[in-house]
Design a protein around this motif. Structure first.
Motif, mmCIF file in Angstrom:
data_model
loop_
_atom_site.group_PDB
_atom_site.id
_atom_site.type_symbol
_atom_site.label_atom_id
_atom_site.label_comp_id
_atom_site.label_asym_id
_atom_site.label_seq_id
_atom_site.Cartn_x
_atom_site.Cartn_y
_atom_site.Cartn_z
ATOM 1 N N GLU A 56 0.921 -1.307 -0.252
ATOM 2 C CA GLU A 56 0.045 0.196 -0.033
ATOM 3 C C GLU A 56 0.778 1.380 0.113
ATOM 4 O O GLU A 56 0.528 2.281 -0.732
ATOM 5 N N SER A 57 1.894 1.283 0.772
ATOM 6 C CA SER A 57 2.759 2.576 0.855
ATOM 7 C C SER A 57 4.103 2.362 0.431
ATOM 8 O O SER A 57 4.603 1.382 0.659
ATOM 9 N N PHE A 58 4.586 3.240 -0.411
ATOM 10 C CA PHE A 58 5.874 3.202 -1.069
ATOM 11 C C PHE A 58 6.884 3.157 -0.127
ATOM 12 O O PHE A 58 7.886 2.625 -0.303
ATOM 13 N N PHE A 59 6.789 3.770 0.845
ATOM 14 C CA PHE A 59 7.795 3.928 1.828
ATOM 15 C C PHE A 59 7.804 3.116 3.165
ATOM 16 O O PHE A 59 8.616 3.375 4.211
ATOM 17 N N SER A 60 7.108 2.152 3.091
ATOM 18 C CA SER A 60 6.823 1.045 4.131
ATOM 19 C C SER A 60 7.980 -0.019 3.962
ATOM 20 O O SER A 60 8.467 -0.527 2.782
ATOM 21 N N LEU A 61 8.642 -0.248 5.138
ATOM 22 C CA LEU A 61 9.581 -1.269 5.185
ATOM 23 C C LEU A 61 9.150 -2.603 4.675
ATOM 24 O O LEU A 61 9.779 -3.255 3.789
ATOM 25 N N GLY A 62 8.153 -2.996 4.982
ATOM 26 C CA GLY A 62 7.307 -4.235 4.563
ATOM 27 C C GLY A 62 7.015 -4.386 3.216
ATOM 28 O O GLY A 62 7.310 -5.326 2.462
ATOM 29 N N THR A 63 6.527 -3.349 2.657
ATOM 30 C CA THR A 63 6.686 -3.136 1.070
ATOM 31 C C THR A 63 7.789 -3.412 0.469
ATOM 32 O O THR A 63 7.919 -4.273 -0.683
ATOM 33 N N TRP A 64 8.804 -2.777 0.762
ATOM 34 C CA TRP A 64 10.212 -2.999 0.172
ATOM 35 C C TRP A 64 10.660 -4.447 0.386
ATOM 36 O O TRP A 64 11.110 -5.247 -0.598
ATOM 37 N N VAL A 65 10.699 -5.057 1.505
ATOM 38 C CA VAL A 65 10.944 -6.745 1.786
ATOM 39 C C VAL A 65 10.285 -7.537 0.760
ATOM 40 O O VAL A 65 10.558 -8.428 0.191
ATOM 41 N N LEU A 66 9.059 -7.177 0.672
ATOM 42 C CA LEU A 66 8.135 -8.266 -0.157
ATOM 43 C C LEU A 66 8.672 -7.890 -1.421
ATOM 44 O O LEU A 66 8.784 -9.027 -2.420
ATOM 45 N N ALA A 67 8.722 -6.689 -1.967
ATOM 46 C CA ALA A 67 9.087 -6.500 -3.323
ATOM 47 C C ALA A 67 10.486 -6.986 -3.893
ATOM 48 O O ALA A 67 10.588 -7.761 -4.868
ATOM 49 N N ILE A 68 11.525 -6.903 -2.832
ATOM 50 C CA ILE A 68 12.939 -7.270 -3.231
ATOM 51 C C ILE A 68 12.813 -8.834 -3.119
ATOM 52 O O ILE A 68 13.276 -9.742 -3.890
ATOM 53 N N GLY A 69 12.232 -9.421 -2.067
ATOM 54 C CA GLY A 69 12.046 -10.967 -2.013
ATOM 55 C C GLY A 69 11.284 -11.627 -3.335
ATOM 56 O O GLY A 69 11.801 -12.629 -3.679
ATOM 57 N N GLY A 70 10.321 -11.076 -3.764
ATOM 58 C CA GLY A 70 9.532 -11.582 -5.039
ATOM 59 C C GLY A 70 10.515 -11.241 -6.066
ATOM 60 O O GLY A 70 10.399 -12.060 -7.129
ATOM 61 N N SER A 71 11.324 -10.077 -6.264
ATOM 62 C CA SER A 71 12.229 -9.909 -7.420
ATOM 63 C C SER A 71 13.325 -11.007 -7.205
ATOM 64 O O SER A 71 13.764 -11.314 -8.215
ATOM 65 N N LEU A 72 13.639 -11.181 -6.164
ATOM 66 C CA LEU A 72 14.591 -12.353 -5.866
ATOM 67 C C LEU A 72 14.379 -13.617 -6.228
ATOM 68 O O LEU A 72 14.969 -14.328 -7.261
ATOM 69 N N ILE A 73 13.007 -13.974 -5.887
ATOM 70 C CA ILE A 73 12.473 -15.330 -6.474
ATOM 71 C C ILE A 73 12.517 -15.466 -8.281
ATOM 72 O O ILE A 73 12.775 -16.334 -8.699
ATOM 73 N N VAL A 74 11.826 -14.191 -8.652
ATOM 74 C CA VAL A 74 11.768 -14.327 -9.905
ATOM 75 C C VAL A 74 13.138 -14.344 -10.720
ATOM 76 O O VAL A 74 13.303 -15.042 -11.671
ATOM 77 N N LEU A 75 14.020 -13.597 -10.303
ATOM 78 C CA LEU A 75 15.282 -13.656 -10.872
ATOM 79 C C LEU A 75 16.197 -15.104 -10.660
ATOM 80 O O LEU A 75 16.802 -15.277 -11.760
ATOM 81 N N LEU A 76 15.724 -15.600 -9.711
ATOM 82 C CA LEU A 76 16.542 -16.937 -9.429
ATOM 83 C C LEU A 76 15.799 -18.021 -10.379
ATOM 84 O O LEU A 76 16.587 -18.866 -10.985
ATOM 85 N N ILE A 77 14.542 -17.727 -10.473
ATOM 86 C CA ILE A 77 13.863 -18.750 -11.484
ATOM 87 C C ILE A 77 14.201 -18.457 -12.817
ATOM 88 O O ILE A 77 14.511 -19.304 -13.829
#
Length: 88
Positions: A56-77
């Motif tokens: 929901e919020s661009f500046f939320s730590l949870g938002t960044w962790v989820l986005a980076i984690g999802g990006s790591l998963i997609v890049l590894l696949i």
């Protein structure tokens, strides 16, 4: 979050994920940034599904962790698929 905010989040998350993965990855920066956007969407979806957290919020730590984690998963696949195709 607006579409452009989400796009910017995905682009930055993809770049951070590329820096976190050791070694040479398949694909250039453009592919990595596009996969980062896909990863941010995946991270937001998984976060909402598993942890009841949303992007929901661009500046939320949870938002960044989820986005980076999802990006790591997609890049590894993507790296495993592209690496396997290059060896064949």
């Amino acid at each position: 979050m607006s579409f452009f905010g989400f796009l910017l989040l995905g682009l930055i998350a993809g770049a951070i994920a590329k820096l976190l993965i050791p070694g040479k990855q398949a694909g250039g920066w453009f592919v990595t940034l596009l996969l980062g956007v896909v990863g941010a969407m995946l991270g937001g979806w998984l976060g909402g599904l598993l942890f009841n957290v949303s992007l929901e919020s661009f500046f939320s730590l949870g938002t960044w962790v989820l986005a980076i984690g999802g990006s790591l998963i997609v890049l590894l696949i993507y790296g495993s698929i592209a690496g396997r195709r290059a060896k064949a």
